[in-house]
Design a protein around this motif. Structure first.
Motif, PDB file in Angstrom:
ATOM      1  N   GLY A   1       0.822  -1.206   0.000  1.00 46.33           N
ATOM      2  CA  GLY A   1       0.000   0.000   0.000  1.00 46.33           C
ATOM      3  C   GLY A   1       0.854   1.253   0.000  1.00 46.33           C
ATOM      4  N   ARG A   2       1.859   1.289   0.862  1.00 45.83           N
ATOM      5  CA  ARG A   2       2.770   2.441   0.916  1.00 45.83           C
ATOM      6  C   ARG A   2       3.533   2.584  -0.402  1.00 45.83           C
ATOM      7  N   TYR A   3       3.923   1.458  -0.971  1.00 42.26           N
ATOM      8  CA  TYR A   3       4.616   1.470  -2.259  1.00 42.26           C
ATOM      9  C   TYR A   3       3.766   2.145  -3.336  1.00 42.26           C
ATOM     10  N   GLY A   4       2.498   1.745  -3.428  1.00 41.32           N
ATOM     11  CA  GLY A   4       1.617   2.326  -4.445  1.00 41.32           C
ATOM     12  C   GLY A   4       1.358   3.798  -4.217  1.00 41.32           C
ATOM     13  N   VAL A   5       1.157   4.199  -2.960  1.00 44.56           N
ATOM     14  CA  VAL A   5       0.876   5.604  -2.649  1.00 44.56           C
ATOM     15  C   VAL A   5       2.084   6.484  -2.960  1.00 44.56           C
ATOM     16  N   LEU A   6       3.277   6.050  -2.553  1.00 45.16           N
ATOM     17  CA  LEU A   6       4.476   6.853  -2.824  1.00 45.16           C
ATOM     18  C   LEU A   6       4.739   6.965  -4.321  1.00 45.16           C
ATOM     19  N   LEU A   7       4.440   5.903  -5.063  1.00 47.01           N
ATOM     20  CA  LEU A   7       4.602   5.971  -6.518  1.00 47.01           C
ATOM     21  C   LEU A   7       3.630   6.983  -7.112  1.00 47.01           C
ATOM     22  N   PHE A   8       2.395   7.000  -6.612  1.00 46.55           N
ATOM     23  CA  PHE A   8       1.415   8.003  -7.025  1.00 46.55           C
ATOM     24  C   PHE A   8       1.937   9.411  -6.755  1.00 46.55           C
ATOM     25  N   PHE A   9       2.503   9.617  -5.563  1.00 41.44           N
ATOM     26  CA  PHE A   9       2.981  10.941  -5.178  1.00 41.44           C
ATOM     27  C   PHE A   9       4.151  11.401  -6.052  1.00 41.44           C
ATOM     28  N   LEU A  10       5.028  10.483  -6.401  1.00 41.47           N
ATOM     29  CA  LEU A  10       6.124  10.841  -7.302  1.00 41.47           C
ATOM     30  C   LEU A  10       5.590  11.307  -8.654  1.00 41.47           C
ATOM     31  N   VAL A  11       4.611  10.578  -9.175  1.00 40.00           N
ATOM     32  CA  VAL A  11       4.003  10.961 -10.460  1.00 40.00           C
ATOM     33  C   VAL A  11       3.335  12.326 -10.338  1.00 40.00           C
ATOM     34  N   SER A  12       2.599  12.566  -9.258  1.00 40.30           N
ATOM     35  CA  SER A  12       1.953  13.868  -9.063  1.00 40.30           C
ATOM     36  C   SER A  12       2.986  14.982  -9.003  1.00 40.30           C
ATOM     37  N   GLY A  13       4.072  14.731  -8.285  1.00 38.46           N
ATOM     38  CA  GLY A  13       5.113  15.748  -8.191  1.00 38.46           C
ATOM     39  C   GLY A  13       5.720  16.088  -9.533  1.00 38.46           C
ATOM     40  N   TYR A  14       5.779  15.108 -10.409  1.00 38.08           N
ATOM     41  CA  TYR A  14       6.306  15.340 -11.758  1.00 38.08           C
ATOM     42  C   TYR A  14       5.304  16.089 -12.627  1.00 38.08           C
ATOM     43  N   VAL A  15       4.022  15.710 -12.525  1.00 37.03           N
ATOM     44  CA  VAL A  15       3.006  16.211 -13.458  1.00 37.03           C
ATOM     45  C   VAL A  15       2.480  17.591 -13.087  1.00 37.03           C
ATOM     46  N   ILE A  16       2.244  17.846 -11.797  1.00 34.41           N
ATOM     47  CA  ILE A  16       1.549  19.070 -11.394  1.00 34.41           C
ATOM     48  C   ILE A  16       2.295  20.343 -11.809  1.00 34.41           C
ATOM     49  N   PRO A  17       3.607  20.479 -11.581  1.00 36.28           N
ATOM     50  CA  PRO A  17       4.293  21.690 -12.062  1.00 36.28           C
ATOM     51  C   PRO A  17       4.195  21.849 -13.574  1.00 36.28           C
ATOM     52  N   MET A  18       4.263  20.746 -14.294  1.00 34.80           N
ATOM     53  CA  MET A  18       4.124  20.805 -15.744  1.00 34.80           C
ATOM     54  C   MET A  18       2.754  21.338 -16.124  1.00 34.80           C
ATOM     55  N   SER A  19       1.716  20.879 -15.429  1.00 34.96           N
ATOM     56  CA  SER A  19       0.362  21.333 -15.697  1.00 34.96           C
ATOM     57  C   SER A  19       0.208  22.826 -15.427  1.00 34.96           C
ATOM     58  N   LEU A  20       0.815  23.296 -14.357  1.00 32.87           N
ATOM     59  CA  LEU A  20       0.699  24.706 -13.996  1.00 32.87           C
ATOM     60  C   LEU A  20       1.516  25.600 -14.913  1.00 32.87           C
ATOM     61  N   GLU A  21       2.748  25.197 -15.184  1.00 27.17           N
ATOM     62  CA  GLU A  21       3.671  26.078 -15.894  1.00 27.17           C
ATOM     63  C   GLU A  21       3.502  26.054 -17.400  1.00 27.17           C
ATOM     64  N   ARG A  22       2.812  25.055 -17.907  1.00 24.19           N
ATOM     65  CA  ARG A  22       2.624  24.984 -19.359  1.00 24.19           C
ATOM     66  C   ARG A  22       1.908  26.227 -19.881  1.00 24.19           C
ATOM     67  N   HIS A  23       0.876  26.675 -19.157  1.00 18.29           N
ATOM     68  CA  HIS A  23       0.110  27.837 -19.591  1.00 18.29           C
ATOM     69  C   HIS A  23       0.404  29.082 -18.759  1.00 18.29           C
ATOM     70  N   GLY A  24       1.047  28.917 -17.605  1.00 17.84           N
ATOM     71  CA  GLY A  24       1.327  30.058 -16.754  1.00 17.84           C
ATOM     72  C   GLY A  24       0.084  30.710 -16.199  1.00 17.84           C
ATOM     73  N   SER A  25      -1.007  29.942 -16.057  1.00 13.13           N
ATOM     74  CA  SER A  25      -2.280  30.494 -15.630  1.00 13.13           C
ATOM     75  C   SER A  25      -2.750  29.791 -14.363  1.00 13.13           C
ATOM     76  N   LEU A  26      -2.806  30.532 -13.269  1.00 10.04           N
ATOM     77  CA  LEU A  26      -3.313  29.968 -12.020  1.00 10.04           C
ATOM     78  C   LEU A  26      -4.802  29.668 -12.106  1.00 10.04           C
ATOM     79  N   ARG A  27      -5.531  30.498 -12.824  1.00 10.82           N
ATOM     80  CA  ARG A  27      -6.963  30.246 -12.999  1.00 10.82           C
ATOM     81  C   ARG A  27      -7.180  28.932 -13.739  1.00 10.82           C
ATOM     82  N   ARG A  28      -6.478  28.744 -14.822  1.00 18.69           N
ATOM     83  CA  ARG A  28      -6.616  27.517 -15.596  1.00 18.69           C
ATOM     84  C   ARG A  28      -6.210  26.310 -14.749  1.00 18.69           C
TER      85      ARG A  28
END
Length: 421
Positions: A45-72
């Motif tokens: 369970g911990r293995y799966g959750v930490l893997l999820f968190f690593l993916v989120s850490g990779y994806v979320i900045p990309m999602s935010l910075e791609r458009h530079g829009s906090l609203r979006r």
């Protein structure tokens, strides 16, 4: 086979969701004693959750910075997460109402506000569906990352990953677990923070945005001071809660290295520090779980590293399709398990088959009938907000420093070519 720039991330998400779901099925399928025997050596369970968190850490900045829009970013997050989350909440409440699931909790106002903000775990409250606790740390990460973006400190990922790991290692048992408790007042304050921040980012008034950005960064204090606010909280200690955020920032560090925003010579020691802290933290606290936690940390890092190195290769279509529905799999597998275990009590093999088939079917329907329409609604809402308040994308000011653009307002712009690298 699927060839896509982000297919490897979809595959990782799908794999992580499947691991967590099978971990929860395990006691029913093989018996509690065998499940605990495996758990004592390796925590899936911990293995799966930490893997999820690593993916989120990779994806979320990309999602935010791609458009530079906090609203979006925030409209996209809300309409991406909440539709399936509300469906899972309704399913959980239905199971509670029928008596098929037990759910003990505290102050009803705090429970409601904790679920509305997804911050229930940092209030020491139990989610109506067990996996909801991880969404608390996802939401905290969103608030911090958005705040860093506002204050133009979003490239400081290595400092955050390494700093949080050091806080956990050095602070350890000295960090208070429940300094703020789980009071109604704290729940109201967090609801104001999340709701007010969302409104500020939507409206786009600069002074409100800077204030909410600073408050968002300040939420890092919650896991440090209130990481185990009550017996229903899941991390076990504040230092463990801090390391969950460190794992997400470690994913961001990988993203920054890939796009030449952090030097490998800086990133490697930071990632090793997070890996070490994750492995030895519980052992430093009470002398237990060293081999289990080290093996989980190494397995998570190894899985992510292998997937990252193979990111340009074709991914089996089954894995990418599982990745597409992974969020619904993650949220809805517990209600499916409750129903199948209740209806097929005493027949573990039948429960296992029905659970897998039922979870995939329910998740597929949730994705197509709830998640997708929610995202389309979010796009329409965003278009109306842009028409009402004007676009909030930063103005790009050309510079002569290698042609790198910089911004004329809060935030920064990441070139599409760098994201595609």
């Amino acid at each position: 086979m699927t060839r896509s720039r982000l297919a490897w991330l979809d595959a990782l998400r799908g794999f992580a969701a499947a691991v967590v779901a099978l971990f929860h099925l395990s006691p029913t399928l093989i018996g509690s004693e065998r499940h605990l025997a495996i758990y004592r050596h390796f925590d899936l369970g911990r293995y799966g959750v930490l893997l999820f968190f690593l993916v989120s850490g990779y994806v979320i900045p990309m999602s935010l910075e791609r458009h530079g829009s906090l609203r979006r970013f925030w409209v996209g997050r809300i309409f991406r997460i909440y539709p399936a989350y509300l469906l899972a909440t309704a399913a959980g409440l239905l199971l509670v109402a029928t008596g098929w699931q037990r759910w003990e909790n505290g102050d009803p106002v705090a429970v409601v506000l904790g679920h509305v903000t997804m911050l229930q775990d940092l209030l020491g409250l139990s989610g109506v569906v067990r996996p909801f606790w991880t969404l608390t740390y996802e939401m905290t990460f969103y608030l911090i990352v958005a705040g860093l973006f506002v204050w133009r400190r979003h490239h400081d990922s290595a400092w955050w990953a390494g700093g949080l790991a050091l806080v956990a290692l050095v602070g350890g048992r000295h960090l208070p677990d429940a300094l703020l408790g789980g009071s109604r007042l704290l729940a109201v304050g967090l609801a104001v923070l999340v709701g007010g921040g969302f409104m500020a980012y939507v409206i786009g008034r600069r002074i409100l945005i800077f204030g909410c950005g600073l408050a968002g960064i300040g939420t890092v204090l919650l896991p440090m001071l209130n990481g185990q606010a009550g017996r229903y909280a899941m991390p076990g200690s504040s230092s463990c809660a801090v390391l969950l955020l460190a794992a997400m920032f470690a994913g961001t560090v990988v993203f920054r290295v890939q796009h030449h925003q952090i030097r490998p010579g800086v990133a490697v020691p930071v990632l090793l520090l997070v890996l070490t802290a994750t492995g030895v933290n519980q052992w430093l606290l009470d002398g237990t779980r060293l081999l289990r936690d080290v093996s989980v940390a190494v397995a998570v890092a190894g899985t992510f590293a292998v997937a990252f190195l193979m990111r340009r290769r074709a991914v089996p279509g089954l894995m990418t399709r599982l990745g597409e529905i992974s969020f619904s799999v993650y949220l809805l597998h517990i209600p499916v398990l409750m129903v199948t275990a209740r209806l097929l009590r005493g027949h573990p093999a039948a429960i296992g088959v029905s659970f897998v088939a039922g979870t995939l079917a329910v998740a597929w329907m949730s994705f197509h009938l709830v998640e997708r329409p929610g995202q389309r609604l979010g796009a329409r809402v965003l278009a109306r907000l842009d028409a009402r308040f004007g676009p909030d994308t930063p103005v790009i000011i050309p510079t002569t420093e290698g042609g790198t653009p910089r911004t004329g307002s809060f935030g920064s712009v990441v070139r599409a070519s760098r994201l595609d690298a």
